[in-house]
Motif scaffolding. Structure first.
Motif, PDB file in Angstrom:
ATOM      1  N   ASP A 253       0.866  -1.175   0.000  1.00 43.83           N
ATOM      2  CA  ASP A 253       0.000   0.000   0.000  1.00 43.83           C
ATOM      3  C   ASP A 253       0.903   1.226   0.000  1.00 43.83           C
ATOM      4  OD1 ASP A 253      -2.203   1.672   0.139  1.00 43.83           O
ATOM      5  OD2 ASP A 253      -2.306   1.601   2.321  1.00 43.83           O
ATOM      6  N   ASP A 288      -7.254   2.270   8.541  1.00 42.87           N
ATOM      7  CA  ASP A 288      -8.394   1.662   7.850  1.00 42.87           C
ATOM      8  C   ASP A 288      -9.443   1.083   8.798  1.00 42.87           C
ATOM      9  OD1 ASP A 288      -6.543  -0.237   8.603  1.00 42.87           O
ATOM     10  OD2 ASP A 288      -6.673  -1.424   6.767  1.00 42.87           O
ATOM     11  N   ASP A 376      -5.687   7.934  -2.028  1.00 46.39           N
ATOM     12  CA  ASP A 376      -5.323   7.145  -0.855  1.00 46.39           C
ATOM     13  C   ASP A 376      -6.102   7.568   0.381  1.00 46.39           C
ATOM     14  OD1 ASP A 376      -3.477   5.651  -2.266  1.00 46.39           O
ATOM     15  OD2 ASP A 376      -1.780   6.943  -1.750  1.00 46.39           O
ATOM     16  N   ASN A 378      -9.451   8.481   0.191  1.00 49.13           N
ATOM     17  CA  ASN A 378     -10.876   8.332  -0.098  1.00 49.13           C
ATOM     18  C   ASN A 378     -11.561   7.457   0.965  1.00 49.13           C
ATOM     19  OD1 ASN A 378     -13.039   6.472  -1.703  1.00 49.13           O
ATOM     20  ND2 ASN A 378     -13.025   8.569  -2.483  1.00 49.13           N
ATOM     21  N   THR A 380     -13.378   4.923   0.757  1.00 46.44           N
ATOM     22  CA  THR A 380     -13.335   3.491   0.489  1.00 46.44           C
ATOM     23  C   THR A 380     -12.027   2.844   0.946  1.00 46.44           C
ATOM     24  OG1 THR A 380     -12.524   3.873  -1.771  1.00 46.44           O
ATOM     25  CG2 THR A 380     -14.899   3.638  -1.482  1.00 46.44           C
ATOM     26  N   LYS A 381     -11.059   3.651   1.376  1.00 48.25           N
ATOM     27  CA  LYS A 381      -9.819   3.099   1.918  1.00 48.25           C
ATOM     28  C   LYS A 381     -10.028   2.566   3.342  1.00 48.25           C
ATOM     29  CE  LYS A 381      -7.455   4.002  -1.745  1.00 48.25           C
ATOM     30  NZ  LYS A 381      -6.954   2.895  -2.620  1.00 48.25           N
TER      31      LYS A 381
END
Length: 417
Positions: A253, A288, A376, A378, A380-381
């Protein structure tokens, strides 16, 4: 010794951090922990050259922010006038050995505590518990001291941070500070799989010294192979941790090799459950899964304390946490306070919004990152956050949770009741 000219600034993680305003009295860190790969990217591995800031200039800058309240003097001044908590020690330890001689941190603390400015101080040094510092810190009710640990074991400490202070020294310092009435919290960073002690043992140790909160984050591995600290960690561990991470399903990542969220959730929930047994609050410091924290100010938990109400709420992680398993909407943060000045100079050239120019605000960046599914930063991360094409009346993306993560969030809420 070169002068450190940028002691106050903003973290690049402002779009999902509740404490983006950072202050560092030194650049570089003599503690040279083997897992501190951020220093490789700053151009130095084992630091023999520490740059010191000018405490007079730091105080002058802060005073200037308050003396010109009607004038836009920069984004940092806006944060200061808002009394957004300062993260003191955002990039290097303000109580590393050089402070014993230079006392720059002491000088800056004298002023900040005299105006009772809210401070979150990060350190892994027992120096902060000495009398001169303790008396100043006790004068400011708006202080939280966050001690960073990779382990409470001196034996493990000699392996992963051989140049740092022994964990037992730091634990003794925490006990001294806690007994003085100053709020202390712990950041277990990094937790190293197959190396760190058991969750039960670690939590028991920090409970015994009076800590109020524990933040928890797994080790991230760098992609660089030739870094001296990386080589030393591998050598000291006597096994290839990167290969072990691959077995656990780790993936690349950005510039790091990280564990999958499914693995991190299991350990984070175990730490949280153990912390709750003893009345400690919990913060998930892996970005996350940050929403698994008990409180809203990212992993720090400082929003549970009086005096820290003005933490940064205009950020994506707050919108996600605030959704409580429902739809994640930009309107959740749209009305929150945020500075109006430009932020571009605090970002590297690759992170800047190039199309608009050098006058982009935090809101410009948050909106762009909210909408850009490739960013990175967003939503949705975050583990379990998905986008199904739904938009609000203004065209902002509306995000949702997977069914599995809705169950996880419900479990999170039930355990916190």
């Amino acid at each position: 010794m070169d002068k450190y000219t940028t002691p106050i600034g903003l973290t690049s993680q402002f779009s999902f951090c509740g404490l983006p305003l950072r202050l560092d009295t030194y650049a570089g860190c003599a503690l040279s922990c083997t897992y501190c790969f951020a220093r490789l990217r700053g151009g130095s591995a084992l630091t023999s050259k520490i740059r010191k800031a000018d405490p007079i200039e730091i105080v002058k800058l802060i005073k200037s922010a308050f003396s010109t309240p009607e004038k836009t003097t920069g984004i940092v001044s806006e944060f200061l006038r808002n009394r957004t908590p300062i993260h003191f020690g955002g990039m290097s330890d303000p109580f590393q050995p050089i402070e014993k001689k230079e006392k720059i941190t002491l000088s800056v603390l004298q002023y900040l505590c005299s105006i009772q400015y809210p401070l979150v101080i990060s350190t892994k040094s027992p120096l902060i518990s000495e009398k001169d510092y303790l008396e100043i810190l006790k004068s400011n009710p708006n202080v939280v001291i966050q001690f960073s640990f990779s382990t409470c074991s001196d034996e493990i400490g000699r392996i992963v941070e051989p140049y740092s202070f022994r964990p037992t020294e730091i634990l003794n310092a925490i006990e001294t500070i806690s007994k003085s009435g100053i709020k202390t919290t712990i950041r277990w960073q990094p937790y190293i799989p197959n190396v760190s002690e058991s969750v039960e043992l670690f939590v028991r140790k920090i409970v015994d010294v009076g800590a109020k909160h524990i933040g928890f984050e797994h080790l991230k591995l760098p992609l660089e192979k030739d870094h001296i600290l990386w080589k030393r960690l591998i050598s000291n561990l006597k096994f290839d941790i990167k290969e072990y991470y691959k077995i656990l399903g780790a993936y690349v990542d950005g510039r790091e090799f990280i564990l999958p969220a499914e693995i991190k959730v299991i350990k984070a929930l175990k730490v949280r459950s153990e912390a709750h047994k003893y009345g400690l609050s919990f913060g998930a410091a892996d970005n996350d899964i940050q929403y698994l924290s008990d409180y809203y100010c990212c992993c720090s938990g400082v929003d549970q304390f009086e005096g820290f109400e003005n933490w940064n709420k205009f950020q994506i992680a707050y919108a996600i946490k605030n959704s409580n398993g429902g739809k994640i909407k930009f309107e959740a943060i749209d009305k929150e306070w945020h500075p109006k000045g430009a932020i571009d100079k605090y970002l590297n050239s690759e992170s800047r919004i190039k199309a608009i120019g050098e006058h982009n605000t935090i809101k410009d960046y948050i909106k762009k990152r909210w909408q850009d599914l490739t960013s990175d930063f967003n939503p949705t991360k975050f583990h379990g956050v998905i986008f199904n094409g739904e938009l609000d009346e203004r065209g902002f993306n509306i995000y949702n949770w997977t069914d599995e993560n809705k169950k996880l969030i419900k479990y999170n809420e039930s355990e916190n009741k």
